[in-house]
Enzyme design. Structure first.
Site, PDB file in Angstrom:
ATOM      1  N   GLY A  34       0.769  -1.237   0.000  1.00 49.08           N
ATOM      2  CA  GLY A  34       0.000   0.000   0.000  1.00 49.08           C
ATOM      3  C   GLY A  34       0.797   1.283   0.000  1.00 49.08           C
ATOM      4  O   GLY A  34       0.259   2.339  -0.327  1.00 49.08           O
ATOM      5  N   ASP A  35       2.082   1.228   0.367  1.00 49.06           N
ATOM      6  CA  ASP A  35       2.932   2.429   0.367  1.00 49.06           C
ATOM      7  C   ASP A  35       4.329   2.014  -0.098  1.00 49.06           C
ATOM      8  O   ASP A  35       5.322   2.270   0.563  1.00 49.06           O
ATOM      9  CB  ASP A  35       2.980   3.041   1.770  1.00 49.06           C
ATOM     10  CG  ASP A  35       3.587   4.441   1.768  1.00 49.06           C
ATOM     11  OD1 ASP A  35       3.796   5.011   0.675  1.00 49.06           O
ATOM     12  OD2 ASP A  35       3.863   4.972   2.864  1.00 49.06           O
ATOM     13  N   LEU A  36       4.357   1.355  -1.265  1.00 47.17           N
ATOM     14  CA  LEU A  36       5.564   0.677  -1.711  1.00 47.17           C
ATOM     15  C   LEU A  36       6.493   1.596  -2.503  1.00 47.17           C
ATOM     16  O   LEU A  36       6.801   1.352  -3.664  1.00 47.17           O
ATOM     17  CB  LEU A  36       5.189  -0.562  -2.541  1.00 47.17           C
ATOM     18  CG  LEU A  36       6.274  -1.625  -2.688  1.00 47.17           C
ATOM     19  CD1 LEU A  36       6.665  -2.204  -1.343  1.00 47.17           C
ATOM     20  CD2 LEU A  36       5.816  -2.733  -3.637  1.00 47.17           C
ATOM     21  N   ASN A  76      10.473   2.265   1.655  1.00 41.92           N
ATOM     22  CA  ASN A  76       9.869   1.176   2.428  1.00 41.92           C
ATOM     23  C   ASN A  76      10.277  -0.201   1.913  1.00 41.92           C
ATOM     24  O   ASN A  76       9.733  -1.210   2.348  1.00 41.92           O
ATOM     25  CB  ASN A  76       8.341   1.310   2.412  1.00 41.92           C
ATOM     26  CG  ASN A  76       7.874   2.504   3.216  1.00 41.92           C
ATOM     27  OD1 ASN A  76       8.575   2.989   4.102  1.00 41.92           O
ATOM     28  ND2 ASN A  76       6.679   3.005   2.916  1.00 41.92           N
TER      29      ASN A  76
END
Length: 243
Positions: free
Chosen positions: A147-149, A153
């Site tokens: 979701g926040d790649l 991260n």
């Protein structure tokens, strides 16, 4: 006696802590990318394993691509579904993010990932939303997304593995994770994508849909930081509409 793993303590709101802890637990799937183990998530304090940093390399990238495909294929109950035990009101970075399950990806993406942030940023993306069904490509089942790649991260560990950290996990379209990976850069990206497709081939035309999926992270940045991100959103939307 064996050595104990170093721990990382992260302080944030109780709600963000609950969402992140639930996401980290949900993303730990057999054959998927390694995920830091959560030791506790009481109040606004998240305690998890600290992962020693290493350097990017080709073999780790290839393995990561295959494992990311495995993670996505683990699936989700619905588009917008939060991780088990995770709150409906979550976060992505410092921005709020609602996880509200929906049966169809195009309408969900327009109503929950484009329109709310476009309104906050003062941008008109109504044409993209009105054409979302034709722009979305073939239907796909809900994937289990980080979701926040973005590259920050994706942690290249000292153990030679690629770890995933700081998720905004939810059920979504797997092309969204891949589009974010491309938006902010990733070492050995072509090798990651090639290995991914060995396990889970992408639908025809996926490259043409990259910018559609990139609208969400760009909108989040426009809300948080304004400035050039607002013009980048508009340029990306024009590209999406022109095909």
């Amino acid at each position: 006696m064996g050595s104990r793993a170093a721990l990382r303590t992260k302080h944030q709101s109780p709600q963000a802590t609950a969402a992140e802890a639930a996401g980290l637990r949900w993303l730990r799937v057999e054959g998927g990318p390694p995920i830091p183990f959560v030791h506790s998530s009481d109040g606004g304090v998240l305690v998890m394993d600290e992962i020693p940093h290493g350097s990017p390399n080709l073999q780790a990238a290839v393995t990561f691509g295959r494992r990311l495909a495995t993670l996505h294929l683990a699936g989700a109950p619905a588009f917008g579904a939060p991780p088990p035990g995770g709150p409906r009101e979550a976060t992505i970075g410092m921005a709020p993010m609602v996880n509200e399950p929906a049966p169809s990806w195009p309408e969900w993406f327009a109503s929950q990932r484009i329109q709310p942030y476009a309104r906050q940023a003062g941008l008109d993306l109504d044409e993209v939303c009105s054409r979302i069904t034709e722009l979305a490509g073939p239907p796909e089942p809900p994937a289990r997304l980080h979701g926040d790649l973005w590259s920050g991260n994706v942690l290249w560990g000292a153990d030679g593995q690629v770890w995933l950290i700081d998720p905004a996990a939810h059920g979504g379209h797997r092309e969204s994770d891949l589009a974010m990976l491309q938006l902010f850069g990733c070492p050995f990206l072509d090798d990651v994508l090639g290995a991914y497709q060995e396990v889970a081939p992408l639908a025809d035309g996926w490259r043409a849909r990259v910018k559609l999926h990139q609208l969400f992270p760009l909108l989040v940045h426009a809300v948080l930081f304004g400035g050039g991100y607002r013009s980048e959103v508009l340029a990306t939307a024009r590209s999406v509409l022109q095909g």
